[in-house]
Design a protein around this motif. Structure first.
Motif, PDB file in Angstrom:
ATOM      1  N   GLU A  43      76.098 -43.709 -52.435  1.00 21.83           N
ATOM      2  CA  GLU A  43      76.019 -45.116 -52.048  1.00 21.83           C
ATOM      3  C   GLU A  43      75.593 -45.981 -53.224  1.00 21.83           C
ATOM      4  N   VAL A  44      74.681 -45.464 -54.043  1.00 18.86           N
ATOM      5  CA  VAL A  44      74.245 -46.208 -55.233  1.00 18.86           C
ATOM      6  C   VAL A  44      75.422 -46.436 -56.156  1.00 18.86           C
ATOM      7  N   LEU A  45      76.206 -45.379 -56.419  1.00 17.21           N
ATOM      8  CA  LEU A  45      77.364 -45.497 -57.298  1.00 17.21           C
ATOM      9  C   LEU A  45      78.423 -46.423 -56.715  1.00 17.21           C
ATOM     10  N   ALA A  46      78.590 -46.389 -55.415  1.00 15.33           N
ATOM     11  CA  ALA A  46      79.577 -47.265 -54.787  1.00 15.33           C
ATOM     12  C   ALA A  46      79.225 -48.739 -55.001  1.00 15.33           C
ATOM     13  N   HIS A  47      77.940 -49.064 -54.992  1.00 10.78           N
ATOM     14  CA  HIS A  47      77.511 -50.450 -55.208  1.00 10.78           C
ATOM     15  C   HIS A  47      77.463 -50.815 -56.689  1.00 10.78           C
ATOM     16  N   ALA A  48      77.158 -49.839 -57.548  1.00  6.42           N
ATOM     17  CA  ALA A  48      76.909 -50.146 -58.954  1.00  6.42           C
ATOM     18  C   ALA A  48      78.169 -50.165 -59.813  1.00  6.42           C
ATOM     19  N   THR A  50      82.128 -50.657 -61.002  1.00  9.88           N
ATOM     20  CA  THR A  50      83.193 -51.631 -60.758  1.00  9.88           C
ATOM     21  C   THR A  50      84.489 -50.967 -60.334  1.00  9.88           C
ATOM     22  N   ALA A  51      84.662 -49.689 -60.669  1.00  2.93           N
ATOM     23  CA  ALA A  51      85.865 -48.945 -60.285  1.00  2.93           C
ATOM     24  C   ALA A  51      85.452 -47.566 -59.792  1.00  2.93           C
ATOM     25  N   LYS A  52      86.332 -46.954 -59.018  1.00  4.18           N
ATOM     26  CA  LYS A  52      86.045 -45.644 -58.479  1.00  4.18           C
ATOM     27  C   LYS A  52      86.102 -44.589 -59.589  1.00  4.18           C
ATOM     28  N   LEU A  53      85.236 -43.583 -59.504  1.00  2.41           N
ATOM     29  CA  LEU A  53      85.237 -42.516 -60.490  1.00  2.41           C
ATOM     30  C   LEU A  53      86.468 -41.639 -60.307  1.00  2.41           C
ATOM     31  N   VAL A  54      87.071 -41.263 -61.426  1.00  2.87           N
ATOM     32  CA  VAL A  54      88.252 -40.410 -61.406  1.00  2.87           C
ATOM     33  C   VAL A  54      87.889 -39.108 -62.113  1.00  2.87           C
ATOM     34  N   PRO A  55      88.090 -37.960 -61.454  1.00  2.00           N
ATOM     35  CA  PRO A  55      87.746 -36.695 -62.109  1.00  2.00           C
ATOM     36  C   PRO A  55      88.676 -36.401 -63.282  1.00  2.00           C
ATOM     37  N   ILE A  56      88.137 -35.758 -64.298  1.00  3.21           N
ATOM     38  CA  ILE A  56      88.904 -35.393 -65.486  1.00  3.21           C
ATOM     39  C   ILE A  56      89.278 -33.924 -65.375  1.00  3.21           C
TER      40      ILE A  56
END
Length: 85
Positions: A43-48, A50-56
């Motif tokens: 939830e913290v990452l969702a608010h903080a 600007t874009a969704k994390l993409v796995p490498i």
């Protein structure tokens, strides 16, 4: 060179002036700072962010690169201040 105490003194004065400014301008805090209750780090990452994390996707190399030979420094290089690492 400034001493630790002088740096601490100036930092303390900076913080006091900054917080007194914020206290005097409470409307700034009300308009620009939001407290969002969260339960998980997701939830913290969702608010903080600007874009969704993409796995490498990592691709392992089959043959690791060969190590380079170590260069020996000559006495002349050491006298001139040249060194190798």
């Amino acid at each position: 060179m400034p001493t630790f105490n002088s740096i601490l003194y100036h930092y303390k004065n900076y913080l006091q002036s900054y917080f007194s400014y914020l206290y005097a301008n409470k409307s700034f805090l009300r308009d620009h700072i939001y407290i969002v209750p969260v339960k998980t780090i997701k939830e913290v990452l969702a608010h903080a962010l600007t874009a969704k994390l993409v796995p490498i996707e990592w691709v392992e190399a089959e043959d690791p690169p060969k190590a380079l030979p170590i260069a020996d420094a000559s006495k002349d290089d050491l006298e001139r201040g040249l060194t190798t690492h």
